[in-house]
Design a protein around this motif. Structure first.
Motif, PDB file in Angstrom:
ATOM      1  N   MET A   1     -10.943 -10.956  -4.507  1.00 51.45           N
ATOM      2  CA  MET A   1      -9.530 -11.082  -4.213  1.00 51.45           C
ATOM      3  C   MET A   1      -8.776  -9.926  -4.866  1.00 51.45           C
ATOM      4  N   PHE A   2      -7.758  -9.468  -4.182  1.00 51.02           N
ATOM      5  CA  PHE A   2      -6.906  -8.403  -4.691  1.00 51.02           C
ATOM      6  C   PHE A   2      -5.474  -8.922  -4.746  1.00 51.02           C
ATOM      7  N   THR A   3      -4.695  -8.370  -5.668  1.00 49.14           N
ATOM      8  CA  THR A   3      -3.287  -8.725  -5.763  1.00 49.14           C
ATOM      9  C   THR A   3      -2.462  -7.447  -5.683  1.00 49.14           C
ATOM     10  N   GLY A   4      -1.204  -7.629  -5.326  1.00 45.71           N
ATOM     11  CA  GLY A   4      -0.315  -6.488  -5.243  1.00 45.71           C
ATOM     12  C   GLY A   4       1.124  -6.921  -5.359  1.00 45.71           C
ATOM     13  N   ARG A   5       1.991  -5.918  -5.497  1.00 44.76           N
ATOM     14  CA  ARG A   5       3.416  -6.213  -5.630  1.00 44.76           C
ATOM     15  C   ARG A   5       4.231  -4.988  -5.284  1.00 44.76           C
ATOM     16  N   CYS A   6       5.510  -5.231  -5.039  1.00 45.64           N
ATOM     17  CA  CYS A   6       6.442  -4.136  -4.809  1.00 45.64           C
ATOM     18  C   CYS A   6       6.895  -3.578  -6.158  1.00 45.64           C
ATOM     19  N   LEU A   7       7.725  -2.566  -6.139  1.00 48.42           N
ATOM     20  CA  LEU A   7       8.181  -1.909  -7.364  1.00 48.42           C
ATOM     21  C   LEU A   7       8.912  -2.864  -8.303  1.00 48.42           C
ATOM     22  N   CYS A   8       9.808  -3.690  -7.779  1.00 50.83           N
ATOM     23  CA  CYS A   8      10.575  -4.593  -8.641  1.00 50.83           C
ATOM     24  C   CYS A   8       9.809  -5.860  -8.998  1.00 50.83           C
ATOM     25  N   GLY A   9       8.695  -6.128  -8.339  1.00 47.25           N
ATOM     26  CA  GLY A   9       7.895  -7.318  -8.625  1.00 47.25           C
ATOM     27  C   GLY A   9       8.384  -8.563  -7.905  1.00 47.25           C
ATOM     28  N   GLY A  10       9.432  -8.437  -7.120  1.00 49.73           N
ATOM     29  CA  GLY A  10       9.946  -9.599  -6.402  1.00 49.73           C
ATOM     30  C   GLY A  10       9.006 -10.080  -5.310  1.00 49.73           C
ATOM     31  N   ILE A  11       8.313  -9.152  -4.661  1.00 54.47           N
ATOM     32  CA  ILE A  11       7.312  -9.503  -3.651  1.00 54.47           C
ATOM     33  C   ILE A  11       5.949  -9.375  -4.292  1.00 54.47           C
ATOM     34  N   ARG A  12       5.224 -10.471  -4.281  1.00 59.77           N
ATOM     35  CA  ARG A  12       3.856 -10.501  -4.806  1.00 59.77           C
ATOM     36  C   ARG A  12       2.965 -11.121  -3.749  1.00 59.77           C
ATOM     37  N   PHE A  13       1.760 -10.567  -3.637  1.00 58.87           N
ATOM     38  CA  PHE A  13       0.843 -11.056  -2.614  1.00 58.87           C
ATOM     39  C   PHE A  13      -0.586 -10.990  -3.118  1.00 58.87           C
ATOM     40  N   SER A  14      -1.460 -11.687  -2.407  1.00 60.05           N
ATOM     41  CA  SER A  14      -2.894 -11.586  -2.654  1.00 60.05           C
ATOM     42  C   SER A  14      -3.588 -11.337  -1.324  1.00 60.05           C
ATOM     43  N   ILE A  15      -4.753 -10.745  -1.432  1.00 58.30           N
ATOM     44  CA  ILE A  15      -5.583 -10.470  -0.261  1.00 58.30           C
ATOM     45  C   ILE A  15      -6.924 -11.130  -0.529  1.00 58.30           C
ATOM     46  N   LYS A  16      -7.291 -12.033   0.342  1.00 60.34           N
ATOM     47  CA  LYS A  16      -8.574 -12.728   0.216  1.00 60.34           C
ATOM     48  C   LYS A  16      -9.436 -12.296   1.376  1.00 60.34           C
ATOM     49  N   GLY A  17     -10.157 -11.231   1.179  1.00 60.27           N
ATOM     50  CA  GLY A  17     -11.007 -10.694   2.232  1.00 60.27           C
ATOM     51  C   GLY A  17     -11.367  -9.258   1.928  1.00 60.27           C
ATOM     52  N   GLU A  18     -12.148  -8.682   2.813  1.00 63.64           N
ATOM     53  CA  GLU A  18     -12.582  -7.302   2.630  1.00 63.64           C
ATOM     54  C   GLU A  18     -11.469  -6.326   2.954  1.00 63.64           C
ATOM     55  N   LEU A  19     -11.459  -5.240   2.228  1.00 62.03           N
ATOM     56  CA  LEU A  19     -10.537  -4.152   2.518  1.00 62.03           C
ATOM     57  C   LEU A  19     -11.244  -3.144   3.405  1.00 62.03           C
ATOM     58  N   GLN A  20     -10.545  -2.667   4.400  1.00 60.85           N
ATOM     59  CA  GLN A  20     -11.069  -1.614   5.263  1.00 60.85           C
ATOM     60  C   GLN A  20     -10.806  -0.267   4.586  1.00 60.85           C
ATOM     61  N   PRO A  21     -11.478   0.782   5.001  1.00 57.63           N
ATOM     62  CA  PRO A  21     -11.227   2.102   4.424  1.00 57.63           C
ATOM     63  C   PRO A  21      -9.773   2.539   4.602  1.00 57.63           C
ATOM     64  N   ILE A  22      -9.308   3.342   3.685  1.00 59.43           N
ATOM     65  CA  ILE A  22      -7.939   3.841   3.685  1.00 59.43           C
ATOM     66  C   ILE A  22      -7.768   4.870   4.799  1.00 59.43           C
ATOM     67  N   GLN A  23      -6.652   4.785   5.480  1.00 57.07           N
ATOM     68  CA  GLN A  23      -6.294   5.747   6.519  1.00 57.07           C
ATOM     69  C   GLN A  23      -5.051   6.502   6.053  1.00 57.07           C
ATOM     70  N   ILE A  24      -5.052   7.796   6.247  1.00 59.83           N
ATOM     71  CA  ILE A  24      -3.913   8.629   5.867  1.00 59.83           C
ATOM     72  C   ILE A  24      -3.190   9.029   7.151  1.00 59.83           C
ATOM     73  N   CYS A  25      -1.887   8.720   7.225  1.00 62.81           N
ATOM     74  CA  CYS A  25      -1.108   8.999   8.427  1.00 62.81           C
ATOM     75  C   CYS A  25       0.039   9.953   8.105  1.00 62.81           C
ATOM     76  N   TYR A  26       0.121  11.026   8.881  1.00 60.06           N
ATOM     77  CA  TYR A  26       1.159  12.044   8.700  1.00 60.06           C
ATOM     78  C   TYR A  26       2.231  11.995   9.779  1.00 60.06           C
ATOM     79  N   CYS A  27       2.300  10.932  10.571  1.00 56.80           N
ATOM     80  CA  CYS A  27       3.316  10.891  11.632  1.00 56.80           C
ATOM     81  C   CYS A  27       4.709  10.952  11.000  1.00 56.80           C
ATOM     82  N   THR A  28       5.667  11.431  11.764  1.00 56.28           N
ATOM     83  CA  THR A  28       7.011  11.606  11.203  1.00 56.28           C
ATOM     84  C   THR A  28       7.641  10.276  10.796  1.00 56.28           C
ATOM     85  N   GLN A  29       7.309   9.194  11.484  1.00 62.57           N
ATOM     86  CA  GLN A  29       7.849   7.892  11.074  1.00 62.57           C
ATOM     87  C   GLN A  29       7.318   7.491   9.697  1.00 62.57           C
TER      88      GLN A  29
END
Length: 132
Positions: A1-29
């Motif tokens: 399991m992994f956990t994460g949060r936003c900068l202020c800590g107001g949003i906290r979440f967990s991930i229960k499952g496998e993580l896929q490889p990281i993708q790097i996106c350079y689109c303008t959006q």
């Protein structure tokens, strides 16, 4: 399991499952949404994402038809993006995860939109537009 949060800590979440490889996106959006030359995203199954706190802080923005970006309306941290046509998948922002992640980047997408002041110094595959 992994956990994460936003900068202020107001949003906290967990991930229960496998993580896929990281993708790097350079689109303008992604550049504008992140304020950086790219976004580092980890595709995850929506069913594996569990919001622990901060549901009232998540703001969704439709950045283009059929694509939403979620961010914290208190601190502005980008959380994930998703396509309405693919409700089973989220593209979580990799920098939010609190633990060391067991996956690495696998590709660079939309490099045709990459800012001229940023260089790519690795041997990962590069795609001018969306990766296959």
């Amino acid at each position: 399991m992994f956990t994460g949060r936003c900068l202020c800590g107001g949003i906290r979440f967990s991930i229960k499952g496998e993580l896929q490889p990281i993708q790097i996106c350079y689109c303008t959006q992604c550049q504008r949404a992140q304020g950086n030359p790219f976004a580092s995203v980890i595709p995850i199954r929506t069913a594996d994402f569990h919001l622990e706190s901060g549901a009232e802080l998540i703001q969704h923005f439709e950045s283009s038809p059929g694509k939403e970006r979620a961010f914290c309306k208190r601190c502005g941290s980008p959380i994930y993006s998703r396509r309405t046509a693919m409700p089973e998948a989220l593209r979580l922002r990799a920098g939010l995860i609190e633990q060391d992640v067991p996956v690495k980047p696998v590709r660079h997408a939309y490099v045709a939109d990459k800012p001229n002041w940023w260089s790519i110094d690795d041997d990962l595959p590069q795609y001018p537009q969306a990766a296959p």
